[in-house]
Enzyme design. Structure first.
Site, mmCIF file in Angstrom:
data_model
loop_
_atom_site.group_PDB
_atom_site.id
_atom_site.type_symbol
_atom_site.label_atom_id
_atom_site.label_comp_id
_atom_site.label_asym_id
_atom_site.label_seq_id
_atom_site.Cartn_x
_atom_site.Cartn_y
_atom_site.Cartn_z
ATOM 1 N NE ARG A 23 -43.932 10.106 -27.599
ATOM 2 C CZ ARG A 23 -43.544 8.967 -28.184
ATOM 3 N NH1 ARG A 23 -43.010 8.986 -29.395
ATOM 4 N NH2 ARG A 23 -43.669 7.811 -27.562
ATOM 5 C CG ASP A 72 -37.070 6.169 -26.691
ATOM 6 O OD1 ASP A 72 -37.058 4.947 -26.876
ATOM 7 O OD2 ASP A 72 -37.604 6.983 -27.465
#
Ligand code: MRU
Length: 360
Positions: free
Chosen positions: A95, A243
């Site tokens: 990711r 994030d």
């Protein structure tokens, strides 16, 4: 703080040489525990969000990297380092947005290089220690985030949160939800509004699940209801995770976060971002430089429906994250304390005092 879920989000079973996770794609209907031993399976678990949430991804990757080289037969450090790098590169591309992934993998690789004069078997033992340290520090960091964040809340507050930034996104306690869990344990009561968080519904499936397990007052709302809920006066604080945070305090988090920040400003509600220092990327100047993951159209059009809910072949825009400009952020809460604007200065000062010893 007591455990509120009967399983760990992410753990290492060293005897079994397995990464142990609860498959978050099946929650809340089924709590299936997965024992993953092979690198492609671990990479796939991160890519498909079986394990998800920035800190949990980092911890899973650290465990995964250790497992990938645990039985290495390399005879020289060079050969071992090459195996380690190949596994690291594979996990690192699972990711793109949460910086905790590369942070944890880089930390593991650096540890191996620090000990390169030792026999390979010893380096593997030291890598085991390193990934356990990453896991344990994550728990500690989240706990501290909870302590700091709780200072910003009052008993009875209404809290709006987005995605899942709770126990299921970390090794334990969570980031944005850590103050909520901690407050509850201390006898405080909050009313939590959980955005369902389209398209993968982490709010409806995961946040609602873990808060209900903790006996909390939680209400799921569709993402487009936040304005109404704020207008009704039901929200005293917005708590979100992150994030990746850039050097200037721009915050990248689950898609929809920036809309909440704009709404919060309109209604005069504080907008708090909570995350461990492993989520702060001092190598990135602004949020513009953060890579945003684009995901499959099917997540929007078919995943949750018995029949497709959009015409076949329609174009779909499905970014997983967005960037909230620092000007909309009331405070950033890390394990180190509560940072206020201007974030360029606050983050620079905070990071300048991080030494190898206190680096989490
Ligand atoms: O795509 P996900 O489910 O991994 O996204 C997670 C989030 O955006 C969380 O809010 C973020 O990682 C903070 S978690 C403590």
């Amino acid at each position: 703080m007591k455990d509120i879920l009967p399983f760990e989000t992410v753990a290492l079973n060293d005897e079994d040489s397995a990464l142990v996770i609860v498959d978050q794609t099946k929650l809340p209907n089924e709590a299936e525990i997965l024992r993953l031993k092979e690198l492609p399976d671990i990479r796939n678990a991160i890519r498909t969000l079986q394990v998800r949430g920035a800190p949990a991804i980092g911890v899973a990757a650290a465990f995964g990297l250790y497992l990938a080289v645990k039985h290495s037969e390399a005879r020289t450090f060079e050969a071992f380092a090459a195996e380690l790098k190949a596994a690291k590169d594979s996990l690192n591309t699972a990711r793109p947005t949460a910086v905790n992934l590369s942070w944890a993998l880089n930390r593991m690789e650096k540890a191996a290089h620090r000990y390169q004069d030792k026999p390979v078997a010893r380096i593997i033992k030291l890598l085991h220690e390193e990934c356990m340290a990453i896991y344990e520090e994550d728990i500690l960091m989240c706990r501290r985030i909870g302590e700091h964040g709780l200072r910003l809340l009052k008993d009875g507050d209404g809290i709006l949160t987005h995605c899942n930034a709770g126990q299921l996104a970390t090794s334990k306690y969570g980031t944005a939800l850590s103050p909520v869990h901690l407050g509850r344990e201390r006898g405080m009561n909050f009313r939590v509004y959980a955005d369902e968080t389209r398209p993968l519904l982490q709010g409806a499936r995961l946040t609602a699940f873990e808060l209900m397990a903790g006996g909390m007052d939680v209400t799921v709302i569709c993402d487009n209801m936040a304005s109404q809920v704020m207008k009704n006066g039901w929200v005293q604080a917005v708590l979100v995770g992150c994030d990746r945070v850039a050097k200037n305090g721009d915050v990248c988090n689950k898609i929809g976060t920036s809309a909440l920040a704009i709404l919060a400003k309109h209604y005069g509600i504080p907008f708090y971002v909570l995350g461990p220092s492993s989520t702060i990327d001092m190598s990135i100047e602004t949020g513009e430089d953060i890579p945003i993951e684009q995901r499959a159209a099917e997540e929007v059009t078919t995943l949750w429906y018995q029949k497709p809910m959009a015409p076949e072949g329609v174009q779909v825009y499905n970014p997983a994250f967005d960037v909230t400009p620092n000007a909309l952020v009331t405070a950033i809460i890390t394990e180190r304390g509560i940072l206020r604007p201007p974030y360029s200065e606050a983050l620079a000062a905070d990071f300048s005092v991080i030494t190898p010893k206190n680096t989490p």
